[in-house]
Design an enzyme around this catalytic site. Structure first.
Site, mmCIF file in Angstrom:
data_model
loop_
_atom_site.group_PDB
_atom_site.id
_atom_site.type_symbol
_atom_site.label_atom_id
_atom_site.label_comp_id
_atom_site.label_asym_id
_atom_site.label_seq_id
_atom_site.Cartn_x
_atom_site.Cartn_y
_atom_site.Cartn_z
ATOM 1 N N ASP A 21 -10.326 7.651 2.591
ATOM 2 C CA ASP A 21 -10.166 7.191 4.038
ATOM 3 C C ASP A 21 -11.439 7.169 4.601
ATOM 4 O OD1 ASP A 21 -7.587 7.032 3.851
ATOM 5 O OD2 ASP A 21 -7.130 8.958 4.939
ATOM 6 N N ASP A 70 1.421 5.185 -0.006
ATOM 7 C CA ASP A 70 0.772 6.296 0.538
ATOM 8 C C ASP A 70 1.330 7.570 -0.133
ATOM 9 O OD1 ASP A 70 -1.358 7.614 1.596
ATOM 10 O OD2 ASP A 70 -1.337 6.376 3.278
ATOM 11 N N LYS A 88 0.750 -1.069 -0.028
ATOM 12 C CA LYS A 88 0.100 -0.035 -0.022
ATOM 13 C C LYS A 88 1.025 1.156 -0.020
ATOM 14 C CE LYS A 88 -3.389 2.443 2.795
ATOM 15 N NZ LYS A 88 -4.524 2.222 4.206
#
Ligand code: GLA
Length: 705
Positions: free
Chosen positions: A506, A442, A440
Site C-alpha cells: 500500500d 483484497d 483486484k
C-alpha cells in the site's frame, strides 16, 4: 553406481538421493561428475564417541526414532500412541527427474510419500510430502514439514521481515549453532514473514557465492526453520503451521505439505532469482492471454470511497490520454460502502452512487480502448452489513468468544457450503454481468480464532479459498486476478498459480518502494509485481518525490498509476505520460529478461537491471537512495552480458538537474560522448557513475551493436 542411489541432473545443479537404509539426500549443489560407488562410500560419516553407536541420517523426514535429536519432519499421535514413527523405504518410481518415493512405518500405521522433481530447465527443485493414516483409529498430525539438507559451509541466512506498508525487508543472521526460526500465525501469507529464505556460504552477495533458496508455497500459517545440529550438519524445514487438533486423519485419509520450491545457485542471489523467475514464468503464473501486461490506473488513492460515475468517467478519459491500458475502480462501488466501517459482504452495486448502473462506466472505459477492472474483498464481512444481519453464524470463529474485528470486519467461514456458494454466486454474477477483465482481490485483516464447527480450520479455510479461485477461474478463464492483502500480505507461489499480479504494498512512496521491490525481486519476476506511480505527496509517508524518481521506480514492475488524473497538474500529467511511454518501450525486455541486482560498495546507491535472455540489450537503473557516502559514487560493473559483444550506452532517463544542477563540475565522459564498450569490460571494469542527489534515479540502456 549403486542401485540404491539416484542421481538427478539439472542444468547447473545436481541432487543425489540414497534410498536405503533410509531415504536421505546425500548431495545437492553444483553439477558433479564421478558419482560412483566409491564416491558414495567416501561421504559416509564417522560415528563419534559419546554418542549413539550408529550413524543417524537426517532423512527426507527426520525421525526421532532413528536417533535424530533435532526437529523431526513430522509430529503426531493416535491418542498418545504411534508418536515416533520411523519411515522405511518401500518403493521408488522415477520418470526422468521426477521421483515418487514411498516410505512406510507399519507399526505406527503411517505411509509417507515424497514427490520430488528437479526441473531440468530452471534447476528449481519441487518437493511435497503426503502422509496417510493406515490404521482404523484417527491420527492427529501436529507438524508436517519438508526437510532439505544443506552443507556445513552454508552458515549465513537471509530472510525477510516486514509490516503493513513496509514489506520484504531483508535481514541476515549467522547460523553457527542452534538455528533460526520464523513463524506466521496471522492467517494469510503475511506482511511480516514472507515464507522464503536463502542460506549460503557466508558473505554471499547478489553476484557471488553459493546460495540455496527456499520458498514454501502456502497462503496460510507457516513455519520456516533452519537448524544447525550439534554435529554441524544443517537442514531447512518448511511447513504449514497447524493449530492443535487441526489435522486429524481417519483411516485412509491423507494430508500433503504445501509445495516447497528450492534451488541451488553458484552465482549468488542473482543466480537464484534467475532460476525462480524462469520457473514462475514457465510453471506458476498462467496468463490467460499472451499479451503485454497492461498499464493500470487504480482509483483508490485518487478518490477513495467517493464514487461518482460521471467523475470516474472523466478520470478514465484522462487516464486513456496518459497511456493507461486498464482502468480499475477500487473499493466503494457496492451497496452502503461509504467508508471502511460497513457493507463488506453485500456484493450488490450501490444504485445510489450508480443510478444508471455500472454499465455506462464499463462501456466508457472500454470505448476508450482500456480494459475494465474492479475491486472486491470476498472473504470478509462487516458486522454492519445486510449479510451479517441475515447470517451472523457465517463467521470463521469459535462460538462463545468475542473475537476482535480488524479494519472493522470479520472473516467468513469458506468451508461452510452456503458461504462458499454465496460468494461464488456473487462473484460469478459480477463477472458475468459486465465486461470485466481484471479483479483486484483484497483481504484486509488478520485471522483470529479460525474455527469451523468449533475446530481449528485455517488449513481448510486456505484450501477453500484456493477452491473458490479455481472455480471462478474455470467459469471466467479470461479474467485476471490480483492478490492484494492490505498491499503485500498474500504474496506466494500457491496463490500466484491462481492470480496474475500482486499488489506489492500500500506504500507508493518511491524511496520505500525501492527497498520493498528489491526484496520482492528475489523470488518474483517484475511482471507480477504491481508498481504504481503515486501522487507527488505520498499518502503513507507524507514524503514528496519528483516525478522522475517516482516514475523510474514504478517502471520496473507491472506498472500503473494510483491517483486522480483529473486533479493532477498538466506538468505531472506530462510526467505520467512520459514514464508510461518509457515503460511500454522497454516492457518486452523488463517482462522477459533476467533481473540483476548489482553489488555496490555504497549502500546509498542501489543498482538493478534487466538483461535480455539473448544478451542483446539491457537496462540498468541507478537509484540514489540517500546522500552518497563518498564524494564519488564509484563504478558499476554489469555481469551477465556477452563478453564478446560490443554494447552502446544510452541514457533513457536522468534526474532533471543532472547536467545543470551543479552536482558535478564534470560528468563522466560516457555521459557526454557516444560510448560503446565490450561486455567483458562492462563486467570487469565497468563505468564511472555520476554523482546524483538523494532520491533521484537514472536509467541507461545497453544495446549490442
Ligand atoms: C486495501 C488495499 C488498497 C485498497 C483498499 C480499499 O488497503 O491494499 O489498495 O484497495 O484496501 O479498501
Amino acid at each position: 553406481m549403486k542401485e540404491n542411489v539416484v542421481h538427478l541432473q539439472g542444468k547447473t545443479s545436481d541432487l543425489i538421493i540414497q534410498t536405503s537404509p533410509a531415504v536421505e539426500i546425500l548431495y545437492w549443489g553444483d553439477k558433479i561428475s564421478g558419482v560412483d560407488a566409491a564416491a558414495i562410500q567416501a561421504v559416509r560419516r564417522a560415528v563419534p564417541n559419546g554418542r549413539l553407536d550408529v550413524d543417524t541420517p537426517v532423512t527426507i523426514s527426520p525421525e526421532q526414532g532413528r536417533g535424530v535429536f533435532s526437529s523431526p519432519g513430522m509430529e503426531g499421535h493416535r491418542q498418545g500412541l504411534d508418536w515416533s514413527p520411523v519411515f522405511n523405504f518401500k518403493s521408488i518410481r522415477q520418470d526422468n527427474n521426477n521421483l515418487l518415493l514411498t516410505t512406510e512405518d507399519p507399526i505406527a500405521g503411517l505411509r509417507l510419500v515424497c514427490e520430488l522433481n528437479l526441473d531440468p530447465k530452471t534447476d528449481v527443485l519441487q518437493v511435497r510430502h503426503t502422509l496417510t493414516n493406515l490404521k482404523p483409529e484417527n491420527y492427529q498430525v501436529d507438524r508436517f514439514a519438508v526437510t532439505l539438507p544443506l552443507p556445513e559451509r552454508a552458515d549465513e541466512l537471509m530472510a525477510f521481515h516486514g509490516r503493513w506498508v513496509r514489506e520484504f525487508q531483508p535481514h541476515r543472521v549467522k547460523v553457527k549453532h542452534g538455528g533460526y526460526q520464523q513463524e506466521n500465525r496471522r492467517g494469510r501469507t503475511s506482511h511480516e514473514y514472507f515464507p522464503g529464505l536463502m542460506q549460503g556460504a557466508a558473505g554471499f552477495s547478489e553476484q557471488q557465492g553459493e546460495v540455496w533458496g527456499f520458498h514454501l508455497a502456502w497462503s496460510g500459517n507457516h513455519r520456516l526453520r533452519s537448524d544447525v545440529k550439534t554435529d554441524g550438519r544443517r537442514f531447512v524445514q518448511a511447513e504449514a503451521l497447524y493449530f492443535s487438533g487441526e489435522i486429524v486423519l481417519a483411516e485412509g485419509e491423507s494430508i500433503s505439505t504445501p509445495w516447497v520450491y528450492a534451488t541451488y545457485s553458484a552465482l549468488g542471489l542473482n543466480g537464484m532469482s534467475h532460476a525462480f523467475h524462469q520457473f514462475v514464468r514457465d510453471q506458476i503464473v498462467h496468463f490467460p492471454e499472451d499479451k503485454p501486461r497492461p498499464v493500470h490506473l487504480n482509483t483508490w488513492e485518487g478518490i477513495y470511497f467517493d464514487h461518482d460515475p460521471e467523475y470516474i468517467m472523466q478520470m478514465a478519459s484522462r487516464a486513456a490520454e496518459l497511456g493507461v491500458e486498464r482502468f480499475i475502480i477500487d473499493d466503494g462501488w457496492f451497496k452502503g460502502r461509504n467508508n471502511d466501517l460497513a457493507a463488506l459482504g453485500d456484493w450488490y452495486l450501490d444504485t445510489k452512487k450508480y443510478p444508471n448502473g455500472l454499465e455506462p462506466v464499463v462501456s466508457h472505459v472500454r470505448g476508450l480502448g482500456m480494459e475494465f477492472g474492479i475491486w472486491v474483498e470476498p472473504e470478509m464481512i462487516n458486522p454492519d452489513s445486510d449479510l451479517f444481519r441475515a447470517h451472523p453464524d457465517w463467521l470463521l470463529a469459535v462460538d462463545g468468544y468475542q473475537q476482535p474485528t480488524g479494519r472493522y470486519q470479520y472473516v467468513l467461514d469458506l468451508q461452510k457450503p452456503e458461504v462458499f456458494d454465496y460468494l461464488l454466486e456473487r462473484m460469478d454474477n459480477l463477472l458475468g454481468s459486465y465486461d470485466i477483465a481484471y479483479v483486484k482481490w483484497d483481504m484486509n485483516r488478520e485471522v483470529v480464532q479460525p474455527g469451523h464447527d468449533g475446530y481449528a480450520a485455517l488449513d481448510g479455510q486456505t484450501k477453500a479459498l484456493y477452491d473458490l479461485f479455481d472455480e471462478l477461474r474455470q467459469r471466467h478463464p479470461k479474467v485476471e486476478f490480483e492478490s492484494c492483502a492490505s498491499g503485500g500480505g498474500r504474496i506466494d507461489y500457491e496463490i500466484l498459480k491462481r492470480t496474475h499480479r500482486f499488489w506489492t504494498s500500500d506504500n507508493n512512496d518511491a524511496l520505500e518502494r525501492q527497498h520493498i521491490q528489491r526484496g520482492m525481486s528475489y523470488f518474483f519476476p517484475p511482471e507480477v509485481m504491481g508498481a504504481h506511480i503515486g501522487g507527488r505527496h505520498c499518502h503513507c509517508t507524507r514524503r514528496t518525490h519528483s516525478i522522475g524518481f517516482r516514475g523510474l521506480t514504478a517502471l520496473f514492475g507491472h506498472m500503473g498509476v494510483e491517483l486522480d488524473p483529473v486533479k493532477e497538474s498538466a506538468e505531472e500529467r506530462a510526467g505520467f505520460t512520459h514514464y508510461i511511454a518509457l515503460h511500454k518501450q522497454i516492457r518486452p525486455l523488463l517482462h522477459s529478461g533476467k533481473v540483476v541486482r548489482i553489488d555496490h560498495h555504497d549502500a546509498a546507491l542501489q543498482i538493478n537491471g534487466v538483461i535480455a535472455q539473448d544478451q542483446s540489450s539491457a537496462v540498468f537503473l541507478f537509484s540514489q537512495l540517500a546522500m552518497p557516502t563518498y564524494t564519488l559514487s564509484g563504478t558499476a560493473r554489469f555481469d551477465g552480458l556477452d563478453p564478446a559483444k560490443q554494447y552502446r550506452l544510452t541514457v533513457l532517463d536522468q534526474p532533471a538537474n543532472l547536467r545543470t544542477g551543479g552536482i558535478m563540475k564534470k560528468l563522466p565522459l560516457w555521459l557526454e560522448e557516444e560510448t560503446t564498450l565490450s561486455g567483458a569490460w562492462l563486467a570487469k571494469a565497468g563505468i564511472a557513475l555520476p554523482v546524483m542527489d538523494p532520491e533521484s534515479a537514472m536509467l541507461i540502456k545497453l544495446e549490442a551493436v
